[in-house]
Design an enzyme around this catalytic site. Structure first.
Site, PDB file in Angstrom:
ATOM      1  N   LYS A  23       1.166  -1.015   0.519  1.00  0.00           N
ATOM      2  CA  LYS A  23      -0.344  -0.128   0.039  1.00  0.00           C
ATOM      3  C   LYS A  23       1.008   1.643  -0.072  1.00  0.00           C
ATOM      4  O   LYS A  23       0.627   2.472  -0.201  1.00  0.00           O
ATOM      5  CB  LYS A  23      -0.754   0.239   1.394  1.00  0.00           C
ATOM      6  CG  LYS A  23      -2.055  -1.624   0.984  1.00  0.00           C
ATOM      7  CD  LYS A  23      -3.032  -1.368   2.618  1.00  0.00           C
ATOM      8  CE  LYS A  23      -1.970  -1.339   3.570  1.00  0.00           C
ATOM      9  NZ  LYS A  23      -1.808  -3.093   3.858  1.00  0.00           N
ATOM     10  N   THR A  24       1.899   1.581   0.684  1.00  0.00           N
ATOM     11  CA  THR A  24       2.978   2.307   0.627  1.00  0.00           C
ATOM     12  C   THR A  24       3.776   2.449  -0.630  1.00  0.00           C
ATOM     13  O   THR A  24       3.819   3.722  -1.051  1.00  0.00           O
ATOM     14  CB  THR A  24       3.256   2.326   1.482  1.00  0.00           C
ATOM     15  OG1 THR A  24       2.983   1.713   3.264  1.00  0.00           O
ATOM     16  CG2 THR A  24       5.044   3.842   2.025  1.00  0.00           C
ATOM     17  N   ASP A  26      -1.339   7.203   6.357  1.00  0.00           N
ATOM     18  CA  ASP A  26      -1.339   5.542   6.806  1.00  0.00           C
ATOM     19  C   ASP A  26      -2.127   4.972   7.814  1.00  0.00           C
ATOM     20  O   ASP A  26      -1.993   5.811   9.057  1.00  0.00           O
ATOM     21  CB  ASP A  26      -0.043   5.318   6.960  1.00  0.00           C
ATOM     22  CG  ASP A  26       0.241   3.592   6.492  1.00  0.00           C
ATOM     23  OD1 ASP A  26      -0.664   2.728   6.435  1.00  0.00           O
ATOM     24  OD2 ASP A  26       1.561   3.322   7.170  1.00  0.00           O
ATOM     25  N   THR A  86      -5.234  -1.221   7.121  1.00  0.00           N
ATOM     26  CA  THR A  86      -5.742  -2.858   7.798  1.00  0.00           C
ATOM     27  C   THR A  86      -6.789  -3.199   7.761  1.00  0.00           C
ATOM     28  O   THR A  86      -6.905  -4.633   7.751  1.00  0.00           O
ATOM     29  CB  THR A  86      -4.282  -3.335   8.093  1.00  0.00           C
ATOM     30  OG1 THR A  86      -4.713  -2.397   9.614  1.00  0.00           O
ATOM     31  CG2 THR A  86      -3.045  -3.222   7.182  1.00  0.00           C
ATOM     32  N   ARG A  99       6.726  -8.668   1.929  1.00  0.00           N
ATOM     33  CA  ARG A  99       7.095  -7.994   2.573  1.00  0.00           C
ATOM     34  C   ARG A  99       8.321  -9.046   3.445  1.00  0.00           C
ATOM     35  O   ARG A  99       9.173  -9.081   3.733  1.00  0.00           O
ATOM     36  CB  ARG A  99       6.175  -7.255   3.442  1.00  0.00           C
ATOM     37  CG  ARG A  99       7.034  -6.767   5.092  1.00  0.00           C
ATOM     38  CD  ARG A  99       6.052  -5.684   5.903  1.00  0.00           C
ATOM     39  NE  ARG A  99       5.187  -4.800   5.326  1.00  0.00           N
ATOM     40  CZ  ARG A  99       4.833  -4.349   5.959  1.00  0.00           C
ATOM     41  NH1 ARG A  99       4.187  -4.660   7.299  1.00  0.00           N
ATOM     42  NH2 ARG A  99       4.590  -2.867   5.213  1.00  0.00           N
TER      43      ARG A  99
END
Length: 305
Positions: free
Chosen positions: A32-33, A77, A126, A185
């Site tokens: 997302k980032t 975020d 999230t 990740r």
């Protein structure tokens, strides 16, 4: 989702205007980032980064908004953790591009509207269900990121290895990708651990042997389960006969907090079809017994009795 987002950005560029606000949701670690950075790069503008927990007062958000330049992208975020006063200020800023600055106190207080240049908010969360409907409705585009396929993770790993200056063999990339839970990740983290093993205990090459040896050292098995995951499965199958067993009891059996078991281990185990959640507690599914190499035990809470 990438195609949809590309269409939104191309249309905005052709019109010479800031695109609609974008909301990105999905489990952690899926990019997302990174997507927020890509949006800013595609628009040829800068990215301002902050987070919901960092903005606890409306004044904090007003200071950030008032310093934005035209067309700039503001990345928020964990937007579902915004404080309520800041949330209400954001409503007006996103829709009307203005903030109301309160001057004075008590009966003599007055609100001075401050115009803002057009900008784009990219929110990431999230837990999209925790976003209030008024805030969610102000996003013109909503995208949900899902877990990656193994072949997609292989591409991520090969690119990451190139950036690290550590060439990765194709079969090693496939091995790491298959144990990464569909999450880039995690894949990148495992890649760094394989590189560590290859440099310290191997000959420096990131081949299949190095990948398997490193993942064995770090207790990541062929399905991506780690020590905690296997401890939960083992306790459920061997100590409680496959369940049902309550979350608190299961957490005590593995020596962890209930929140850790529920948020760290359970989502992946449920998604993999290894355990089930019932009103009476957690139960082991056939895949759990098979993964541990055990024979299923017939019990009141299992599928076998």
């Amino acid at each position: 989702m990438r195609d949809q987002l590309s269409l939104v950005l191309q249309a905005a560029r052709r019109r010479g205007r800031a695109p609609d606000h974008v909301l990105l949701s999905g489990p952690p670690g899926l990019g997302k980032t990174t997507l927020a950075m890509i949006i800013a790069a595609e628009l040829g503008t800068s990215l301002r980064v902050t987070s919901g927990p960092a903005i606890q007062h409306a004044g904090d958000l007003a200071a950030v908004l008032s310093s934005l330049e035209e067309g700039e992208v503001l990345f928020l975020d964990e937007i579902h953790r915004l404080a309520r006063p800041a949330e209400e200020l954001l409503y007006v800023a996103m829709e009307d591009f203005r903030v109301d600055v309160v001057v004075g106190k008590g009966a003599g207080a007055s609100a001075i509207p401050l115009a803002l240049p057009p900008f784009t908010v990219v929110g990431a969360t999230t837990r999209a269900g925790l976003l209030p409907a008024p805030l969610r409705d102000r996003f013109g585009f909503t995208g949900h990121l899902d877990f990656y396929e193994t072949h997609e993770l292989e591409r991520v790993l090969l690119r990451s290895a190139g950036l690290l200056g550590a060439p990765l063999a194709a079969d090693a990339a496939a091995e790491i990708a298959s144990r990464s839970r569909g999450t880039p990740r995690i894949a990148n983290r495992l890649l760094r651990r394989v590189r560590d093993w290859a440099e310290v205990r191997g000959d420096g090459s990131l081949d299949l042997g190095a990948a398997r040896a490193a993942l064995e050292v770090y207790e990541v098995d062929e399905r991506g389960l780690d020590r905690l995951d296997r401890a939960v499965l083992s306790a459920l199958c061997t100590r409680f006969g496959g369940g049902p067993v309550g979350l608190t009891t299961l957490a005590v059996a593995v020596g962890e907090e209930p929140e850790t078991v529920e948020t760290v281990a359970e989502p992946f185990l449920v998604r993999e079809g290894l355990i089930g959640r019932t009103p009476r507690g957690r139960v082991a599914l056939p895949g759990a017994w098979e993964h541990l190499g055990l024979e299923p035990v017939a019990g009141p809470g299992t599928l076998f009795g």
